[in-house]
Design a protein around this motif. Structure first.
Motif, short mmCIF file in Angstrom:
data_model
loop_
_atom_site.label_atom_id
_atom_site.label_comp_id
_atom_site.label_asym_id
_atom_site.label_seq_id
_atom_site.Cartn_x
_atom_site.Cartn_y
_atom_site.Cartn_z
N ILE A 82 9.33 -4.71 -6.59
CA ILE A 82 9.94 -4.27 -5.33
C ILE A 82 9.30 -2.96 -4.86
O ILE A 82 9.04 -2.78 -3.67
CB ILE A 82 11.47 -4.13 -5.48
CG1 ILE A 82 12.11 -5.51 -5.71
CG2 ILE A 82 12.08 -3.45 -4.26
CD1 ILE A 82 11.96 -6.51 -4.58
N SER A 83 9.01 -2.07 -5.78
CA SER A 83 8.34 -0.81 -5.41
C SER A 83 6.97 -1.09 -4.79
O SER A 83 6.57 -0.42 -3.83
CB SER A 83 8.19 0.09 -6.63
OG SER A 83 9.47 0.45 -7.11
N ARG A 84 6.25 -2.08 -5.32
CA ARG A 84 4.96 -2.45 -4.73
C ARG A 84 5.13 -2.99 -3.32
O ARG A 84 4.34 -2.70 -2.43
CB ARG A 84 4.24 -3.49 -5.60
CG ARG A 84 3.56 -2.89 -6.81
CD ARG A 84 2.74 -3.92 -7.57
NE ARG A 84 3.66 -4.92 -8.12
CZ ARG A 84 3.49 -6.24 -8.01
NH1 ARG A 84 2.47 -6.75 -7.43
NH2 ARG A 84 4.37 -7.07 -8.52
N TRP A 85 6.18 -3.77 -3.10
CA TRP A 85 6.45 -4.29 -1.76
C TRP A 85 6.68 -3.14 -0.79
O TRP A 85 6.16 -3.15 0.32
CB TRP A 85 7.67 -5.20 -1.78
CG TRP A 85 7.45 -6.57 -2.32
CD1 TRP A 85 6.38 -7.03 -3.04
CD2 TRP A 85 8.35 -7.66 -2.18
NE1 TRP A 85 6.57 -8.35 -3.35
CE2 TRP A 85 7.77 -8.76 -2.84
CE3 TRP A 85 9.60 -7.81 -1.58
CZ2 TRP A 85 8.39 -10.02 -2.90
CZ3 TRP A 85 10.21 -9.05 -1.63
CH2 TRP A 85 9.61 -10.14 -2.28
N LEU A 86 7.48 -2.17 -1.20
CA LEU A 86 7.78 -1.03 -0.33
C LEU A 86 6.51 -0.27 0.03
O LEU A 86 6.32 0.15 1.17
CB LEU A 86 8.80 -0.11 -0.99
CG LEU A 86 10.18 -0.72 -1.24
CD1 LEU A 86 11.06 0.26 -2.00
CD2 LEU A 86 10.84 -1.16 0.06
N GLU A 87 5.65 -0.08 -0.97
CA GLU A 87 4.39 0.62 -0.73
C GLU A 87 3.51 -0.17 0.24
O GLU A 87 2.87 0.40 1.12
CB GLU A 87 3.66 0.86 -2.06
CG GLU A 87 2.41 1.70 -1.94
CD GLU A 87 2.66 3.07 -1.32
OE1 GLU A 87 1.81 3.51 -0.52
OE2 GLU A 87 3.69 3.70 -1.62
N TYR A 88 3.49 -1.48 0.11
CA TYR A 88 2.67 -2.32 0.98
C TYR A 88 3.18 -2.29 2.43
O TYR A 88 2.39 -2.24 3.37
CB TYR A 88 2.63 -3.75 0.44
CG TYR A 88 1.59 -4.61 1.11
CD1 TYR A 88 0.23 -4.34 0.96
CD2 TYR A 88 1.96 -5.69 1.90
CE1 TYR A 88 -0.73 -5.12 1.58
CE2 TYR A 88 1.01 -6.48 2.52
CZ TYR A 88 -0.34 -6.19 2.36
OH TYR A 88 -1.28 -6.96 2.99
N ILE A 89 4.49 -2.32 2.59
CA ILE A 89 5.08 -2.23 3.93
C ILE A 89 4.64 -0.92 4.60
O ILE A 89 4.24 -0.90 5.76
CB ILE A 89 6.63 -2.33 3.86
CG1 ILE A 89 7.04 -3.76 3.50
CG2 ILE A 89 7.27 -1.88 5.17
CD1 ILE A 89 8.49 -3.90 3.12
N LYS A 90 4.70 0.16 3.83
CA LYS A 90 4.29 1.47 4.34
C LYS A 90 2.79 1.48 4.66
O LYS A 90 2.37 1.94 5.72
CB LYS A 90 4.63 2.54 3.30
CG LYS A 90 4.42 3.95 3.74
CD LYS A 90 4.88 4.91 2.66
CE LYS A 90 4.64 6.33 3.05
NZ LYS A 90 5.08 7.25 1.98
#
Length: 168
Positions: A82-90
């Motif tokens: 989930i942390s990777r997803w958040l970073e990718y969205i950013k």
């Protein structure tokens, strides 16, 4: 309804099997959860949504929000899915209001400080959280106060037998 604008949708996945046709997620998601393949499936779905969300918002509604179901494994996964997803969205400069994550009430029942930290990270990133299939587990409405969710999606089994004037 008044504006007739599309404002919210959910990204759902189906399996097109070459022999059996369309296979319901009720049939393959439990197996994917059990084997750990849910991480790869979820990553694929997430990447598809991220790839298409800007086009959909430009074509259908500038305020469109797509909900993505998440697995409890993604919050417990050691590599910070989930942390990777958040970073990718950013990184992709996607408006965080364009995405919502759906979690199950069972995930909340297994709450740990690590989970609470990840959910706080999601909220801090501007991503809305909703509880999916509420009423299928053992949590209560009072339990919802502990978590900062934006929506509660009540499972049909919770209200299926309700009738007007009943004590339900």
């Amino acid at each position: 309804l008044k504006s007739q604008k599309l404002v919210k949708a959910e990204a759902l996945i189906r399996w097109q099997h070459p022999i059996h046709g369309i296979v319901s997620p009720f049939d393959f998601i439990p197996l994917a959860e059990e084997t750990g393949l849910i991480i790869e499936i979820s990553d694929w779905l997430f990447n598809q949504v991220i790839k298409d969300i800007t086009h959909w918002r430009n074509s259908y509604s500038e305020n469109l929000q797509i909900s993505i179901n998440t697995s409890p494994r993604q919050y417990k996964d050691g590599d910070g899915n989930i942390s990777r997803w958040l970073e990718y969205i950013k990184q992709e400069e996607i408006n965080p209001k364009a995405i919502a994550f759906e979690i199950t009430e069972n995930l909340l029942m297994d709450s740990q400080s690590e989970l609470e930290g990840i959910l706080a990270e999601v909220k801090d990133a501007g991503i809305e959280l909703s509880i999916d299939d509420f009423g299928t587990g053992y949590s209560s409405f009072s339990y919802l106060r502990e978590f900062q969710t934006s929506y509660v999606k009540i499972d049909k089994s919770f209200v299926q037998k309700m009738s007007q004037g009943s004590s339900d």
